[in-house]
Design a protein around this motif. Structure first.
Motif, PDB file in Angstrom:
ATOM      1  N   LEU A 138      -1.228  -1.621 -14.066  1.00 26.18           N
ATOM      2  CA  LEU A 138       0.070  -2.200 -14.026  1.00 26.18           C
ATOM      3  C   LEU A 138      -0.115  -3.401 -12.858  1.00 26.18           C
ATOM      4  O   LEU A 138      -0.538  -3.247 -11.980  1.00 26.18           O
ATOM      5  N   LEU A 182       2.527  -5.792 -11.213  1.00 27.56           N
ATOM      6  CA  LEU A 182       3.659  -5.565 -10.864  1.00 27.56           C
ATOM      7  C   LEU A 182       4.191  -6.702  -9.470  1.00 27.56           C
ATOM      8  O   LEU A 182       3.816  -6.530  -8.619  1.00 27.56           O
ATOM      9  N   ILE A 237       2.517   1.615  -3.502  1.00 26.81           N
ATOM     10  CA  ILE A 237       1.309   2.290  -4.371  1.00 26.81           C
ATOM     11  C   ILE A 237       1.134   3.762  -4.288  1.00 26.81           C
ATOM     12  O   ILE A 237       1.424   4.369  -5.178  1.00 26.81           O
ATOM     13  N   PHE A 256       0.750  -1.240   0.006  1.00 26.02           N
ATOM     14  CA  PHE A 256       0.094  -0.019   0.037  1.00 26.02           C
ATOM     15  C   PHE A 256       0.775   1.198  -0.008  1.00 26.02           C
ATOM     16  O   PHE A 256       0.503   2.184  -0.682  1.00 26.02           O
ATOM     17  N   GLY A 314      -9.932   6.256 -10.327  1.00 22.54           N
ATOM     18  CA  GLY A 314      -8.604   5.725 -10.628  1.00 22.54           C
ATOM     19  C   GLY A 314      -8.161   4.912  -9.514  1.00 22.54           C
ATOM     20  O   GLY A 314      -8.768   3.939  -8.904  1.00 22.54           O
ATOM     21  N   ILE A 315      -6.779   4.903  -9.382  1.00 22.99           N
ATOM     22  CA  ILE A 315      -6.253   4.135  -8.080  1.00 22.99           C
ATOM     23  C   ILE A 315      -7.024   4.203  -6.915  1.00 22.99           C
ATOM     24  O   ILE A 315      -7.231   5.498  -6.549  1.00 22.99           O
ATOM     25  N   GLY A 316      -7.248   3.526  -5.898  1.00 20.68           N
ATOM     26  CA  GLY A 316      -7.798   3.373  -4.551  1.00 20.68           C
ATOM     27  C   GLY A 316      -9.080   2.937  -4.381  1.00 20.68           C
ATOM     28  O   GLY A 316      -9.397   2.399  -3.135  1.00 20.68           O
ATOM     29  N   ASP A 317      -9.850   2.580  -5.311  1.00 23.62           N
ATOM     30  CA  ASP A 317     -11.034   1.794  -5.281  1.00 23.62           C
ATOM     31  C   ASP A 317     -10.804   0.409  -5.779  1.00 23.62           C
ATOM     32  O   ASP A 317      -9.721  -0.057  -6.150  1.00 23.62           O
ATOM     33  N   ASP A 318     -11.756  -0.627  -5.586  1.00 26.87           N
ATOM     34  CA  ASP A 318     -11.609  -1.947  -6.029  1.00 26.87           C
ATOM     35  C   ASP A 318     -11.552  -1.902  -7.672  1.00 26.87           C
ATOM     36  O   ASP A 318     -10.946  -3.041  -8.082  1.00 26.87           O
ATOM     37  N   LEU A 343      -2.148   6.119 -15.545  1.00 25.23           N
ATOM     38  CA  LEU A 343      -2.265   4.706 -14.602  1.00 25.23           C
ATOM     39  C   LEU A 343      -3.463   5.044 -13.828  1.00 25.23           C
ATOM     40  O   LEU A 343      -3.572   5.728 -12.946  1.00 25.23           O
ATOM     41  N   PHE A 373       3.014   5.132  -7.214  1.00 33.84           N
ATOM     42  CA  PHE A 373       2.082   4.941  -8.390  1.00 33.84           C
ATOM     43  C   PHE A 373       0.766   5.800  -8.532  1.00 33.84           C
ATOM     44  O   PHE A 373       0.404   6.038  -9.495  1.00 33.84           O
ATOM     45  N   GLY A 390      -4.771   1.955 -12.148  1.00 31.60           N
ATOM     46  CA  GLY A 390      -5.126   0.955 -11.203  1.00 31.60           C
ATOM     47  C   GLY A 390      -4.035  -0.178 -11.408  1.00 31.60           C
ATOM     48  O   GLY A 390      -3.086  -0.233 -12.401  1.00 31.60           O
ATOM     49  N   GLY A 391      -4.098  -1.279 -10.587  1.00 33.39           N
ATOM     50  CA  GLY A 391      -3.050  -2.404 -10.984  1.00 33.39           C
ATOM     51  C   GLY A 391      -3.063  -3.288  -9.632  1.00 33.39           C
ATOM     52  O   GLY A 391      -4.130  -3.433  -9.220  1.00 33.39           O
ATOM     53  N   ASP A 392      -1.980  -4.090  -9.668  1.00 28.98           N
ATOM     54  CA  ASP A 392      -2.002  -4.991  -8.583  1.00 28.98           C
ATOM     55  C   ASP A 392      -0.475  -5.103  -8.445  1.00 28.98           C
ATOM     56  O   ASP A 392       0.618  -5.105  -9.135  1.00 28.98           O
ATOM     57  N   THR A 393      -0.164  -5.463  -6.929  1.00 30.07           N
ATOM     58  CA  THR A 393       1.435  -5.390  -6.472  1.00 30.07           C
ATOM     59  C   THR A 393       1.665  -6.705  -5.610  1.00 30.07           C
ATOM     60  O   THR A 393       0.993  -6.832  -4.690  1.00 30.07           O
TER      61      THR A 393
HETATM   62  P1  ADP Z   1      -7.863  -4.918  -4.242  1.00 29.12           P
HETATM   63  O1  ADP Z   1      -7.466  -5.767  -2.867  1.00 29.12           O
HETATM   64  O2  ADP Z   1      -9.375  -4.625  -4.273  1.00 29.12           O
HETATM   65  O3  ADP Z   1      -7.582  -6.155  -5.569  1.00 29.12           O
HETATM   66  P2  ADP Z   1      -5.657  -3.688  -3.989  1.00 29.12           P
HETATM   67  O4  ADP Z   1      -5.364  -3.465  -2.420  1.00 29.12           O
HETATM   68  O5  ADP Z   1      -4.966  -4.712  -4.595  1.00 29.12           O
HETATM   69  O6  ADP Z   1      -7.121  -3.566  -4.297  1.00 29.12           O
HETATM   70  O7  ADP Z   1      -5.172  -2.227  -4.726  1.00 29.12           O
HETATM   71  C1  ADP Z   1      -5.709  -1.200  -4.159  1.00 29.12           C
HETATM   72  C2  ADP Z   1      -5.530  -0.010  -5.151  1.00 29.12           C
HETATM   73  O8  ADP Z   1      -4.361   0.046  -5.929  1.00 29.12           O
HETATM   74  C3  ADP Z   1      -6.604  -0.430  -6.642  1.00 29.12           C
HETATM   75  O9  ADP Z   1      -7.117   0.676  -6.788  1.00 29.12           O
HETATM   76  C4  ADP Z   1      -5.507  -0.944  -7.336  1.00 29.12           C
HETATM   77  O10 ADP Z   1      -5.859  -0.871  -8.726  1.00 29.12           O
HETATM   78  C5  ADP Z   1      -4.289   0.086  -7.004  1.00 29.12           C
HETATM   79  N1  ADP Z   1      -3.024  -0.866  -7.466  1.00 29.12           N
HETATM   80  C6  ADP Z   1      -2.591  -1.735  -6.951  1.00 29.12           C
HETATM   81  N2  ADP Z   1      -1.227  -2.121  -7.377  1.00 29.12           N
HETATM   82  C7  ADP Z   1      -0.989  -1.023  -8.197  1.00 29.12           C
HETATM   83  C8  ADP Z   1       0.105  -0.523  -8.894  1.00 29.12           C
HETATM   84  N3  ADP Z   1       1.235  -1.410  -9.074  1.00 29.12           N
HETATM   85  N4  ADP Z   1      -0.041   0.449  -9.826  1.00 29.12           N
HETATM   86  C9  ADP Z   1      -1.068   1.126  -9.873  1.00 29.12           C
HETATM   87  N5  ADP Z   1      -2.212   0.885  -9.151  1.00 29.12           N
HETATM   88  C10 ADP Z   1      -2.132  -0.010  -8.397  1.00 29.12           C
END
Ligand code: ADP
Ligand code: MG
Length: 317
Positions: free
Chosen positions: A85, A87, A7, A4, A23-27, A115, A11, A117-120
């Protein structure tokens, strides 16, 4: 540093793009497409040690990951808009992530891409997956399948540089201005987005060159159920490539080497007409051959048939 914080720190950026509702921050991200547009979606993964050397600078990794996706958008004659993204990191090294993000946003900012959204995740290797959605006027996306017999085959810029650059990077050979240029063509490919937009109306079919000129041209022709000839004497080789190696080797990189991210397309227009229409794009196109009836791709050299064996990149053989 947990994901978190990664991000938030690297990002999550402000955006003024009104097409982004969330954008980034919701589901999920919410975007609002314009009326009268089709959406074009592309995705590309880069695995450390497979698609880029482990030693590659993180800013180059970020730049390249975006550019290869922009190149697919360009080949569809679309305008890139929104990016996600995924990652996977082997460790949370802030210096690496910061530089990676710099390169990523440098490529995105060149084309006004946000950008959203994404997953880390943590894993044993670095894996960078980027997905981009673009927009194009309804029905105007440029397909691989649209070629017609009698059209010419064109390519933007020069080919073979990036594959030569990668081999230079891997061999650790001493560098000079020419080899630096070739390496940069691998690490920082130029997505031909503005060319893709301009040729949309002139071209029958298009593909971007990721796996090699021969293989990718073959894919275009196969999708169009047609044949083609590449006149190898016409294939554009950069001065840097030609100064770095013998012509035979340069041609082998040009036909078989991947990673150029130039556009290959077919058109009934002449080279001059096309170059006039893309005058503002900062790159020229070269006619390299023609499309015919039947199936298959062959090459000629000095007007005679040239037996070329396809060595295009494949993940699984
Ligand atoms: P969820 O658990 O609902 O899948 P996450 O906790 O994984 O959500 O991600 C929280 C927020 O951060 C989401 O909006 C997601 O799209 C964003 N996010 C996660 N990883 C990245 C990244 N590497 N770059 C940009 N946004 C990201
Ligand atoms: Mg969720």
């Amino acid at each position: 540093m947990d994901e978190f914080e990664i991000i938030r720190r690297f990002f999550d950026r402000e955006t003024t793009d009104e097409s982004i509702i969330a954008g980034i921050g919701d589901d999920g991200a919410v975007t609002r497409p314009m009326a009268g547009r089709d959406l074009v979606t592309v995705i590309d993964s880069m695995v450390a040690g497979v698609h880029f050397p482990l030693s590659m600078h993180p800013a180059d990794v970020g730049y390249r990951a975006v550019a290869v996706n922009l190149s697919d958008i360009a080949a569809m004659a679309a305008i890139p808009k929104w990016m996600t993204l995924a990652l996977t990191l082997d460790q949370a090294d802030p210096a690496w992530i910061e530089d990676f993000a710099k390169g990523l946003f440098a490529a995105a900012d060149e084309h006004g891409v946000s950008l959203i959204g994404g997953d880390t995740t943590h894993g044993s290797e670095k894996v960078v997956t980027i997905q981009i959605t673009g927009i194009v006027e309804v029905g105007a996306a440029l397909m691989r399948s649209g070629a017609s017999a009698g059209e010419s085959i064109f390519v933007t810029g020069s080919v073979g540089d990036a594959a030569a650059g990668l081999s230079i990077l891997q061999s650790g050979a001493p560098s000079n201005a020419d080899t630096d240029y070739l390496v940069r063509r691998f690490t920082r490919p130029t997505a031909r987005v503005s060319v893709g937009r301009k040729i949309g109306a002139l071209a029958g079919a298009a593909i971007d060159l990721s796996d090699g000129l021969f293989t990718d041209t073959e894919k275009l022709l196969s999708a169009s159920s047609l044949s083609g000839i590449i006149e190898t004497d016409l294939v554009p080789l950069s001065a840097e490539l030609q100064r770095t190696m013998a012509r035979d080797d340069a041609l082998r990189f040009a036909l078989g080497g991947g990673d150029d991210y130039e556009l290959c397309f077919t058109s009934a227009a002449s080279e001059d007409e096309i170059n006039e229409s893309i005058a503002e794009c900062g790159v020229a196109v070269t006619r390299i051959g023609s499309v015919g009836e039947g199936r298959g791709l062959s090459c000629t050299m000095n007007g005679e048939r040239y037996a070329y064996r396809d060595d295009g990149y494949r993940h699984f053989r």
